[in-house]
Design an enzyme around this catalytic site. Structure first.
Site, PDB file in Angstrom:
ATOM      1  N   SER A  27     -41.342  21.668  60.223  1.00  0.00           N
ATOM      2  CA  SER A  27     -42.420  22.488  59.655  1.00  0.00           C
ATOM      3  C   SER A  27     -41.826  23.508  58.691  1.00  0.00           C
ATOM      4  O   SER A  27     -40.851  24.161  59.002  1.00  0.00           O
ATOM      5  CB  SER A  27     -43.149  23.263  60.741  1.00  0.00           C
ATOM      6  N   HIS A  58     -46.462  18.190  57.911  1.00  0.00           N
ATOM      7  CA  HIS A  58     -45.392  17.190  58.022  1.00  0.00           C
ATOM      8  C   HIS A  58     -45.761  15.965  57.196  1.00  0.00           C
ATOM      9  O   HIS A  58     -46.808  15.373  57.391  1.00  0.00           O
ATOM     10  CB  HIS A  58     -45.186  16.774  59.479  1.00  0.00           C
ATOM     11  N   HIS A  80     -43.746  14.518  66.906  1.00  0.00           N
ATOM     12  CA  HIS A  80     -43.533  15.417  68.044  1.00  0.00           C
ATOM     13  C   HIS A  80     -44.001  14.743  69.340  1.00  0.00           C
ATOM     14  O   HIS A  80     -44.950  13.965  69.336  1.00  0.00           O
ATOM     15  CB  HIS A  80     -44.308  16.725  67.850  1.00  0.00           C
ATOM     16  N   TYR A  82     -45.617  16.122  71.647  1.00  0.00           N
ATOM     17  CA  TYR A  82     -46.992  16.546  71.995  1.00  0.00           C
ATOM     18  C   TYR A  82     -48.065  15.692  71.328  1.00  0.00           C
ATOM     19  O   TYR A  82     -49.227  15.730  71.716  1.00  0.00           O
ATOM     20  CB  TYR A  82     -47.214  18.039  71.687  1.00  0.00           C
ATOM     21  N   GLU A  83     -47.685  14.916  70.314  1.00  0.00           N
ATOM     22  CA  GLU A  83     -48.668  14.031  69.680  1.00  0.00           C
ATOM     23  C   GLU A  83     -48.970  12.815  70.552  1.00  0.00           C
ATOM     24  O   GLU A  83     -49.891  12.058  70.238  1.00  0.00           O
ATOM     25  CB  GLU A  83     -48.149  13.567  68.310  1.00  0.00           C
ATOM     26  N   ALA A 110     -39.306  24.955  62.807  1.00  0.00           N
ATOM     27  CA  ALA A 110     -39.924  26.277  62.865  1.00  0.00           C
ATOM     28  C   ALA A 110     -39.857  26.710  64.327  1.00  0.00           C
ATOM     29  O   ALA A 110     -40.001  25.880  65.228  1.00  0.00           O
ATOM     30  CB  ALA A 110     -41.369  26.186  62.416  1.00  0.00           C
ATOM     31  N   MET A 207     -40.819  23.179  69.604  1.00  0.00           N
ATOM     32  CA  MET A 207     -41.323  21.953  70.242  1.00  0.00           C
ATOM     33  C   MET A 207     -40.635  20.700  69.715  1.00  0.00           C
ATOM     34  O   MET A 207     -41.230  19.613  69.720  1.00  0.00           O
ATOM     35  CB  MET A 207     -42.830  21.848  70.016  1.00  0.00           C
ATOM     36  N   SER A 208     -39.398  20.831  69.262  1.00  0.00           N
ATOM     37  CA  SER A 208     -38.746  19.653  68.665  1.00  0.00           C
ATOM     38  C   SER A 208     -37.227  19.762  68.795  1.00  0.00           C
ATOM     39  O   SER A 208     -36.721  20.520  69.612  1.00  0.00           O
ATOM     40  CB  SER A 208     -39.129  19.567  67.182  1.00  0.00           C
ATOM     41  N   ASN A 231     -42.543  33.232  63.596  1.00  0.00           N
ATOM     42  CA  ASN A 231     -43.408  34.171  64.331  1.00  0.00           C
ATOM     43  C   ASN A 231     -42.640  34.782  65.489  1.00  0.00           C
ATOM     44  O   ASN A 231     -41.621  34.242  65.910  1.00  0.00           O
ATOM     45  CB  ASN A 231     -44.640  33.421  64.877  1.00  0.00           C
ATOM     46  N   HIS A 243     -51.448  29.081  64.357  1.00  0.00           N
ATOM     47  CA  HIS A 243     -50.667  28.049  63.678  1.00  0.00           C
ATOM     48  C   HIS A 243     -50.621  28.298  62.160  1.00  0.00           C
ATOM     49  O   HIS A 243     -49.595  28.074  61.520  1.00  0.00           O
ATOM     50  CB  HIS A 243     -51.251  26.665  63.985  1.00  0.00           C
TER      51      HIS A 243
HETATM   52  N1  HPA Z   1     -43.573  28.502  70.214  1.00  0.00           N
HETATM   53  C1  HPA Z   1     -43.330  27.163  70.205  1.00  0.00           C
HETATM   54  N2  HPA Z   1     -43.130  26.485  69.071  1.00  0.00           N
HETATM   55  C2  HPA Z   1     -43.153  27.157  67.920  1.00  0.00           C
HETATM   56  C3  HPA Z   1     -43.405  28.533  67.862  1.00  0.00           C
HETATM   57  C4  HPA Z   1     -43.620  29.249  69.082  1.00  0.00           C
HETATM   58  O1  HPA Z   1     -43.846  30.459  69.118  1.00  0.00           O
HETATM   59  N3  HPA Z   1     -43.377  28.895  66.549  1.00  0.00           N
HETATM   60  C5  HPA Z   1     -43.107  27.758  65.835  1.00  0.00           C
HETATM   61  N4  HPA Z   1     -42.970  26.710  66.673  1.00  0.00           N
END
Ligand code: HPA
Length: 267
Positions: A27, A58, A80, A82-83, A110, A207-208, A231, A243
């Site tokens: 990302s 993506h 990912h 989660y998909e 990210a 998450m990756s 973030n 997001h």
């Molecule tokens: N948590 C999980 N995955 C992320 C985050 C987060 O705060 N920011 C970007 N990907």
């Protein structure tokens, strides 16, 4: 693993370039191809066995080309867990890259900052990781010719950590260093989880990346990891976590990311 060899063979048939360096753009980083000269592009859908990529931000393309004189293969966008894909599917592209001849891989993502000193817009070179996804990409039948019990004492290559530091200096990224903890998502974490992860020693959460790093080590590739801190992790920001904001930070940093990728390839 027959498919892996077939898909790698397809890549070899379609191009004469034989990059030994690969970059996976997560990302935000997918904007960062300003200095890349693409010679051949494949949508993931054209590559048998590759996963389809769903998440906003993506692209889902494999690019073969050059940064300056350096040949590089790029995975622009990743699937990912989660998909809903299986772990096998998530790491399939990494196996294909290994068969194609890649020996060094830069994984980007990210991430949310758990460490209180780390701020959105910073970057973090991954020193080590914690697999908190609850799954393992190496689970399954033994693959002849590949290690069964992969040593993860040093996943992230110290020389590549230095190379990231040098490239970050050149491209003026504010670079931190730390431990990346991977969760399966797709929800963002609770503040209680973030407090727990901090106690476990994590600096950033995402998450990756971890499944890819593990499989890359199974092939004895040299692995590097770089997070764009998009973030503050849950509980650190009274405004909560959106997001769109995560994507916006990546977007703001795209020029620096583009400079970084060029510098990293050429060092
Ligand atoms: N948590 C999980 N995955 C992320 C985050 C987060 O705060 N920011 C970007 N990907």
């Amino acid at each position: 693993m027959q498919n892996v060899k077939d898909t790698a063979a397809l890549l070899k048939k379609e191009t004469t370039l034989r990059p030994t360096l690969a970059m996976v753009l997560g990302s935000g980083f997918h904007h960062a191809l300003a200095h890349f000269d693409s010679v051949r592009e494949f949508a993931y859908g054209e590559l048998p066995g590759f996963p389809t990529v769903g998440v906003t931000g993506h692209a889902g393309k494999l690019l073969i080309g050059r940064f300056g004189k350096v040949s590089v293969v790029i995975l622009n966008g990743r699937a990912h867990y989660y998909e809903g894909h299986s772990m096998d599917k998530i790491v399939f592209p990494i196996r294909v890259l290994a068969e194609f001849g890649v020996r060094t891989i830069l994984l980007t993502n990210a991430a949310g900052a758990i460490n209180r000193l780390y701020m959105p817009g910073d970057f973090m070179v991954i020193e080590d990781h914690i697999n908190f996804m609850g799954v393992n990409p190496l689970r399954g039948p033994d693959v002849p010719g590949l290690q069964r019990f992969v040593d993860l004492s040093q996943v992230y290559d110290p020389k590549l950590i230095k190379r990231i530091e040098q490239a970050a200096k050149k491209s003026k990224l504010r670079l931190r260093k730390g431990i990346y903890l991977a969760v399966s998502g797709p929800n963002y974490e609770t503040p209680a989880e973030i407090r727990a992860f901090r106690r476990l020693g994590a600096d950033a959460v995402g998450m990756s990346t971890v499944p890819e790093a593990i499989v890359a080590r199974q092939y004895e590739m040299a692995v590097a990891g770089l997070s764009c801190i998009t973030n503050k992790a849950a509980g650190r920001d009274p405004g909560g976590l959106l997001h769109q904001n995560v994507l916006a930070t990546g977007e703001q940093k795209k020029d620096q990311m583009a400079e970084f990728l060029l510098a990293f390839a050429q060092l």
